[in-house]
Design a protein around this motif. Structure first.
Motif, mmCIF file in Angstrom:
data_model
loop_
_atom_site.group_PDB
_atom_site.id
_atom_site.type_symbol
_atom_site.label_atom_id
_atom_site.label_comp_id
_atom_site.label_asym_id
_atom_site.label_seq_id
_atom_site.Cartn_x
_atom_site.Cartn_y
_atom_site.Cartn_z
ATOM 1 N N LYS A 54 12.235 4.950 -18.327
ATOM 2 C CA LYS A 54 12.417 6.299 -18.857
ATOM 3 C C LYS A 54 11.122 6.835 -19.461
ATOM 4 O O LYS A 54 10.258 6.061 -19.890
ATOM 5 C CB LYS A 54 13.509 6.302 -19.930
ATOM 6 N N ARG A 55 11.027 8.142 -19.493
ATOM 7 C CA ARG A 55 9.908 8.807 -20.146
ATOM 8 C C ARG A 55 9.836 8.315 -21.597
ATOM 9 O O ARG A 55 10.852 8.239 -22.285
ATOM 10 C CB ARG A 55 10.144 10.327 -20.112
ATOM 11 N N GLY A 56 8.651 7.924 -22.043
ATOM 12 C CA GLY A 56 8.467 7.465 -23.408
ATOM 13 C C GLY A 56 8.554 5.960 -23.586
ATOM 14 O O GLY A 56 8.249 5.449 -24.652
ATOM 15 N N GLN A 57 8.969 5.232 -22.550
ATOM 16 C CA GLN A 57 9.059 3.771 -22.658
ATOM 17 C C GLN A 57 7.692 3.105 -22.566
ATOM 18 O O GLN A 57 7.498 2.025 -23.105
ATOM 19 C CB GLN A 57 9.947 3.190 -21.553
ATOM 20 N N MET A 58 6.770 3.734 -21.865
ATOM 21 C CA MET A 58 5.424 3.183 -21.687
ATOM 22 C C MET A 58 4.477 3.856 -22.684
ATOM 23 O O MET A 58 4.805 4.877 -23.276
ATOM 24 C CB MET A 58 4.935 3.424 -20.252
ATOM 25 N N VAL A 59 3.279 3.279 -22.838
ATOM 26 C CA VAL A 59 2.286 3.903 -23.717
ATOM 27 C C VAL A 59 1.942 5.290 -23.172
ATOM 28 O O VAL A 59 2.071 5.544 -21.973
ATOM 29 C CB VAL A 59 1.024 3.025 -23.867
ATOM 30 N N PRO A 60 1.525 6.237 -24.037
ATOM 31 C CA PRO A 60 1.327 7.630 -23.627
ATOM 32 C C PRO A 60 0.423 7.824 -22.409
ATOM 33 O O PRO A 60 0.739 8.629 -21.526
ATOM 34 C CB PRO A 60 0.722 8.291 -24.868
ATOM 35 N N GLN A 61 -0.686 7.094 -22.324
ATOM 36 C CA GLN A 61 -1.598 7.263 -21.191
ATOM 37 C C GLN A 61 -0.913 6.878 -19.876
ATOM 38 O O GLN A 61 -1.107 7.528 -18.849
ATOM 39 C CB GLN A 61 -2.862 6.402 -21.361
ATOM 40 N N PHE A 62 -0.115 5.825 -19.921
ATOM 41 C CA PHE A 62 0.612 5.358 -18.732
ATOM 42 C C PHE A 62 1.682 6.381 -18.355
ATOM 43 O O PHE A 62 1.835 6.745 -17.191
ATOM 44 C CB PHE A 62 1.239 3.996 -19.019
ATOM 45 N N ASP A 63 2.417 6.845 -19.369
ATOM 46 C CA ASP A 63 3.473 7.848 -19.149
ATOM 47 C C ASP A 63 2.932 9.107 -18.481
ATOM 48 O O ASP A 63 3.575 9.675 -17.600
ATOM 49 C CB ASP A 63 4.104 8.236 -20.491
ATOM 50 N N LYS A 64 1.762 9.538 -18.919
ATOM 51 C CA LYS A 64 1.168 10.766 -18.377
ATOM 52 C C LYS A 64 0.989 10.656 -16.865
ATOM 53 O O LYS A 64 1.297 11.588 -16.125
ATOM 54 C CB LYS A 64 -0.176 11.042 -19.065
ATOM 55 N N VAL A 65 0.504 9.503 -16.408
ATOM 56 C CA VAL A 65 0.328 9.281 -14.973
ATOM 57 C C VAL A 65 1.683 9.107 -14.286
ATOM 58 O O VAL A 65 1.956 9.704 -13.252
ATOM 59 C CB VAL A 65 -0.578 8.055 -14.712
ATOM 60 N N ALA A 66 2.541 8.287 -14.892
ATOM 61 C CA ALA A 66 3.838 7.996 -14.275
ATOM 62 C C ALA A 66 4.674 9.254 -14.055
ATOM 63 O O ALA A 66 5.413 9.343 -13.085
ATOM 64 C CB ALA A 66 4.609 6.994 -15.127
ATOM 65 N N PHE A 67 4.548 10.218 -14.962
ATOM 66 C CA PHE A 67 5.381 11.420 -14.850
ATOM 67 C C PHE A 67 4.614 12.670 -14.443
ATOM 68 O O PHE A 67 5.212 13.733 -14.309
ATOM 69 C CB PHE A 67 6.134 11.649 -16.169
ATOM 70 N N GLY A 68 3.301 12.550 -14.216
ATOM 71 C CA GLY A 68 2.550 13.742 -13.880
ATOM 72 C C GLY A 68 1.646 13.643 -12.674
ATOM 73 O O GLY A 68 1.270 14.661 -12.095
ATOM 74 N N ALA A 69 1.293 12.434 -12.275
ATOM 75 C CA ALA A 69 0.339 12.272 -11.177
ATOM 76 C C ALA A 69 1.053 12.254 -9.827
ATOM 77 O O ALA A 69 2.266 12.110 -9.744
ATOM 78 C CB ALA A 69 -0.457 10.991 -11.375
ATOM 79 N N GLU A 70 0.249 12.376 -8.785
ATOM 80 C CA GLU A 70 0.771 12.402 -7.428
ATOM 81 C C GLU A 70 1.476 11.087 -7.086
ATOM 82 O O GLU A 70 0.985 10.000 -7.394
ATOM 83 C CB GLU A 70 -0.401 12.645 -6.461
ATOM 84 N N ILE A 71 2.617 11.200 -6.451
ATOM 85 C CA ILE A 71 3.415 10.043 -6.051
ATOM 86 C C ILE A 71 2.767 9.340 -4.855
ATOM 87 O O ILE A 71 2.168 9.985 -3.998
ATOM 88 C CB ILE A 71 4.860 10.488 -5.720
ATOM 89 N N LEU A 72 2.885 8.022 -4.829
ATOM 90 C CA LEU A 72 2.433 7.143 -3.745
ATOM 91 C C LEU A 72 0.920 7.042 -3.597
ATOM 92 O O LEU A 72 0.429 6.485 -2.618
ATOM 93 C CB LEU A 72 3.074 7.535 -2.395
#
Length: 92
Positions: A54-72
């Motif tokens: 879920k959003r917020g489970q990872m450290v902020p820098q990781f979350d930013k990529v996981a929920f904002g960067a291009e998939i695959l």
């Protein structure tokens, strides 16, 4: 806005190694093979698979990529744990 993501990652201590891993991936190397070989995270044994989180489970820098960067696509991010090569499989 996505509330969960499923990602793979490879955790290493040095940026140069992380950048080299990204180049290998772009040339066709298999993510799970590189994760088993290089990752210092326990998830490396599972090919770097972090599963769905879920959003917020990872450290902020990781979350930013996981929920904002291009998939695959492989992405490089630095956290307090080291350098991560992250590949987001999907978001829900």
């Amino acid at each position: 806005m996505a509330s969960t993501a499923h990602a793979l990652h490879i955790l290493v201590k040095h940026k140069e190694l992380a950048e080299d891993i990204i180049q290998q991936l772009k040339k066709g190397a298999k993510f799970h093979v590189l994760a088993k070989k290089h990752s210092s995270c326990p998830s490396g044994k599972k090919g770097g698979d972090l599963g769905e989180f879920k959003r917020g489970q990872m450290v902020p820098q990781f979350d930013k990529v996981a929920f904002g960067a291009e998939i695959l696509e492989p992405h490089l991010v630095k956290t307090k744990f080291g350098w991560h090569v992250i590949k987001v499989l999907y978001r829900t």
